[in-house]
Design a protein around this motif. Structure first.
Motif, PDB file in Angstrom:
ATOM      1  N   GLY A 170     -33.081  14.815 -33.270  1.00  0.00           N
ATOM      2  CA  GLY A 170     -34.107  14.736 -32.233  1.00  0.00           C
ATOM      3  C   GLY A 170     -34.933  13.474 -32.234  1.00  0.00           C
ATOM      4  N   GLY A 171     -34.670  12.554 -33.153  1.00  0.00           N
ATOM      5  CA  GLY A 171     -35.359  11.266 -33.104  1.00  0.00           C
ATOM      6  C   GLY A 171     -34.858  10.460 -31.915  1.00  0.00           C
ATOM      7  N   GLU A 172     -35.546   9.367 -31.602  1.00  0.00           N
ATOM      8  CA  GLU A 172     -35.177   8.562 -30.434  1.00  0.00           C
ATOM      9  C   GLU A 172     -35.091   7.092 -30.796  1.00  0.00           C
ATOM     10  OE1 GLU A 172     -37.991   9.134 -27.267  1.00  0.00           O
ATOM     11  OE2 GLU A 172     -38.124  11.277 -27.675  1.00  0.00           O
ATOM     12  N   PRO A 173     -33.974   6.451 -30.486  1.00  0.00           N
ATOM     13  CA  PRO A 173     -33.902   5.003 -30.681  1.00  0.00           C
ATOM     14  C   PRO A 173     -34.803   4.301 -29.684  1.00  0.00           C
ATOM     15  CG  PRO A 173     -31.906   5.808 -29.618  1.00  0.00           C
ATOM     16  CD  PRO A 173     -32.741   7.011 -29.939  1.00  0.00           C
ATOM     17  N   TRP A 217     -37.420  -0.671 -33.133  1.00  0.00           N
ATOM     18  CA  TRP A 217     -38.341   0.465 -33.149  1.00  0.00           C
ATOM     19  C   TRP A 217     -37.572   1.756 -32.893  1.00  0.00           C
ATOM     20  CZ3 TRP A 217     -43.996   0.285 -32.504  1.00  0.00           C
ATOM     21  CH2 TRP A 217     -44.519  -0.994 -32.665  1.00  0.00           C
ATOM     22  N   LEU A 218     -38.063   2.843 -33.483  1.00  0.00           N
ATOM     23  CA  LEU A 218     -37.520   4.171 -33.226  1.00  0.00           C
ATOM     24  C   LEU A 218     -38.615   5.197 -33.439  1.00  0.00           C
ATOM     25  CD1 LEU A 218     -37.043   5.862 -36.141  1.00  0.00           C
ATOM     26  CD2 LEU A 218     -35.335   4.080 -36.407  1.00  0.00           C
ATOM     27  N   LYS A 219     -38.370   6.400 -32.958  1.00  0.00           N
ATOM     28  CA  LYS A 219     -39.244   7.540 -33.247  1.00  0.00           C
ATOM     29  C   LYS A 219     -38.425   8.544 -34.022  1.00  0.00           C
ATOM     30  CE  LYS A 219     -42.079   7.556 -29.100  1.00  0.00           C
ATOM     31  NZ  LYS A 219     -42.465   8.400 -27.955  1.00  0.00           N
ATOM     32  N   ASP A 220     -39.023   9.122 -35.065  1.00  0.00           N
ATOM     33  CA  ASP A 220     -38.323  10.179 -35.783  1.00  0.00           C
ATOM     34  C   ASP A 220     -38.494  11.501 -35.031  1.00  0.00           C
ATOM     35  OD1 ASP A 220     -40.783  11.391 -36.583  1.00  0.00           O
ATOM     36  OD2 ASP A 220     -40.757  10.389 -38.535  1.00  0.00           O
ATOM     37  N   ARG A 221     -37.933  12.571 -35.552  1.00  0.00           N
ATOM     38  CA  ARG A 221     -37.941  13.866 -34.851  1.00  0.00           C
ATOM     39  C   ARG A 221     -39.338  14.428 -34.636  1.00  0.00           C
ATOM     40  NH1 ARG A 221     -35.002  16.940 -39.801  1.00  0.00           N
ATOM     41  NH2 ARG A 221     -34.258  14.833 -40.023  1.00  0.00           N
ATOM     42  N   GLY A 233     -41.880  12.383 -33.834  1.00  0.00           N
ATOM     43  CA  GLY A 233     -42.543  11.458 -32.935  1.00  0.00           C
ATOM     44  C   GLY A 233     -43.221  10.280 -33.615  1.00  0.00           C
ATOM     45  N   LEU A 234     -43.114  10.178 -34.945  1.00  0.00           N
ATOM     46  CA  LEU A 234     -43.702   9.051 -35.668  1.00  0.00           C
ATOM     47  C   LEU A 234     -42.845   7.806 -35.426  1.00  0.00           C
ATOM     48  CD1 LEU A 234     -45.859   7.989 -37.612  1.00  0.00           C
ATOM     49  CD2 LEU A 234     -44.363   8.677 -39.504  1.00  0.00           C
ATOM     50  N   SER A 235     -43.498   6.701 -35.068  1.00  0.00           N
ATOM     51  CA  SER A 235     -42.786   5.460 -34.791  1.00  0.00           C
ATOM     52  C   SER A 235     -42.553   4.663 -36.072  1.00  0.00           C
ATOM     53  CB  SER A 235     -43.581   4.597 -33.811  1.00  0.00           C
ATOM     54  OG  SER A 235     -43.579   5.192 -32.541  1.00  0.00           O
ATOM     55  N   TRP A 236     -41.370   4.089 -36.155  1.00  0.00           N
ATOM     56  CA  TRP A 236     -40.949   3.256 -37.279  1.00  0.00           C
ATOM     57  C   TRP A 236     -40.382   1.961 -36.721  1.00  0.00           C
ATOM     58  CZ3 TRP A 236     -40.854   5.121 -42.444  1.00  0.00           C
ATOM     59  CH2 TRP A 236     -41.149   6.481 -42.595  1.00  0.00           C
ATOM     60  N   GLN A 237     -40.496   0.902 -37.490  1.00  0.00           N
ATOM     61  CA  GLN A 237     -39.817  -0.356 -37.196  1.00  0.00           C
ATOM     62  C   GLN A 237     -38.914  -0.656 -38.392  1.00  0.00           C
ATOM     63  OE1 GLN A 237     -42.338  -3.634 -35.716  1.00  0.00           O
ATOM     64  NE2 GLN A 237     -44.013  -2.167 -35.952  1.00  0.00           N
ATOM     65  N   ILE A 238     -37.628  -0.768 -38.159  1.00  0.00           N
ATOM     66  CA  ILE A 238     -36.665  -1.066 -39.212  1.00  0.00           C
ATOM     67  C   ILE A 238     -36.216  -2.508 -38.983  1.00  0.00           C
ATOM     68  CG2 ILE A 238     -34.553  -0.339 -40.370  1.00  0.00           C
ATOM     69  CD1 ILE A 238     -36.826   1.820 -40.269  1.00  0.00           C
ATOM     70  N   VAL A 239     -36.734  -3.416 -39.815  1.00  0.00           N
ATOM     71  CA  VAL A 239     -36.620  -4.843 -39.521  1.00  0.00           C
ATOM     72  C   VAL A 239     -36.175  -5.629 -40.756  1.00  0.00           C
ATOM     73  CG1 VAL A 239     -37.894  -6.852 -38.678  1.00  0.00           C
ATOM     74  CG2 VAL A 239     -38.512  -4.573 -37.864  1.00  0.00           C
ATOM     75  N   PRO A 240     -35.170  -6.493 -40.585  1.00  0.00           N
ATOM     76  CA  PRO A 240     -34.796  -7.378 -41.688  1.00  0.00           C
ATOM     77  C   PRO A 240     -35.736  -8.585 -41.742  1.00  0.00           C
ATOM     78  CG  PRO A 240     -33.373  -7.796 -39.827  1.00  0.00           C
ATOM     79  CD  PRO A 240     -34.284  -6.653 -39.431  1.00  0.00           C
ATOM     80  N   PRO A 241     -36.128  -9.032 -42.939  1.00  0.00           N
ATOM     81  CA  PRO A 241     -36.997 -10.209 -43.046  1.00  0.00           C
ATOM     82  C   PRO A 241     -36.434 -11.440 -42.345  1.00  0.00           C
ATOM     83  CG  PRO A 241     -36.882  -9.089 -45.146  1.00  0.00           C
ATOM     84  CD  PRO A 241     -35.879  -8.425 -44.243  1.00  0.00           C
ATOM     85  N   VAL A 242     -35.103 -11.521 -42.223  1.00  0.00           N
ATOM     86  CA  VAL A 242     -34.518 -12.679 -41.543  1.00  0.00           C
ATOM     87  C   VAL A 242     -35.010 -12.781 -40.100  1.00  0.00           C
ATOM     88  CG1 VAL A 242     -32.378 -11.550 -40.772  1.00  0.00           C
ATOM     89  CG2 VAL A 242     -32.390 -13.999 -41.229  1.00  0.00           C
ATOM     90  N   LEU A 243     -35.360 -11.677 -39.475  1.00  0.00           N
ATOM     91  CA  LEU A 243     -35.875 -11.742 -38.109  1.00  0.00           C
ATOM     92  C   LEU A 243     -37.163 -12.558 -38.068  1.00  0.00           C
ATOM     93  CD1 LEU A 243     -35.831 -10.974 -35.108  1.00  0.00           C
ATOM     94  CD2 LEU A 243     -37.134  -8.938 -35.730  1.00  0.00           C
ATOM     95  N   PHE A 244     -38.074 -12.298 -38.996  1.00  0.00           N
ATOM     96  CA  PHE A 244     -39.337 -13.035 -39.025  1.00  0.00           C
ATOM     97  C   PHE A 244     -39.078 -14.524 -39.273  1.00  0.00           C
ATOM     98  CE2 PHE A 244     -40.460  -8.690 -40.490  1.00  0.00           C
ATOM     99  CZ  PHE A 244     -41.224  -8.316 -39.393  1.00  0.00           C
ATOM    100  N   GLU A 245     -38.113 -14.817 -40.141  1.00  0.00           N
ATOM    101  CA  GLU A 245     -37.757 -16.216 -40.420  1.00  0.00           C
ATOM    102  C   GLU A 245     -37.212 -16.893 -39.167  1.00  0.00           C
ATOM    103  OE1 GLU A 245     -34.987 -16.154 -43.698  1.00  0.00           O
ATOM    104  OE2 GLU A 245     -36.327 -14.852 -44.853  1.00  0.00           O
TER     105      GLU A 245
END
Length: 157
Positions: free
Chosen positions: A97-100, A105-109, A111-123
């Protein structure tokens, strides 16, 4: 001692959420669970609050009822080094039931929002070459789950 920590309000599944979260991250554990006693506003024996740690970060979760829900105005940012870790966490947190979302960014089942990010993105986004940073940004904007190889390839042109 950590003096400031996130406090998360759940309807009635704080304990289940904490159990999932601690199962996903290293150096994580449930520290304590307090339960609703006789004569309280919650069902006797149900978790009232859960104190837990995610990779050393202390959090509190409360079963406070349906009065409040999560919004994207706050999220938990998780920095992960590999595509395998991005995929594992993305799949686990969007399951049941989570949402991409977009841009990692995503929401878990719950409704809590998470960001799953590799440090290379910031670089890549901070690259001194504005064209390289711009290509990385444009690639990120087309993604839900971030793809490290595709971000690098876009930046490289």
């Amino acid at each position: 001692m950590q003096t400031i920590s996130p406090f998360l309000w759940f309807d009635d599944q704080a304990e289940q959420a904490a159990e999932l979260y601690v199962s996903l991250f290293p150096d994580s554990r449930i520290v304590s669970v307090s339960r609703y006693p006789e004569g309280s506003p919650g069902p006797v024996g149900q978790a009232m609050s859960v104190t837990f740690e995610l990779d050393g970060l202390g959090l509190q979760a409360l079963n406070g009822g349906p009065a409040f829900t999560f919004t994207e105005a706050i999220s938990l940012l998780v920095r992960v080094e590999t595509q395998e870790e991005i995929d594992r966490l993305w799949d686990a947190l969007t399951a049941d039931g989570g949402e991409p979302g977009q841009c990692g960014w995503l929401k878990d089942r719950w409704g809590l929002s998470w960001q799953i990010v590799p440090p290379v993105l910031f670089e890549l986004l901070a690259d001194p070459d504005p064209e390289r940073a711009g290509r990385a940004m444009q690639a990120m904007l087309t993604m839900g789950r971030l793809d490290i190889a595709a971000l690098r390839a876009a930046a490289d042109g």
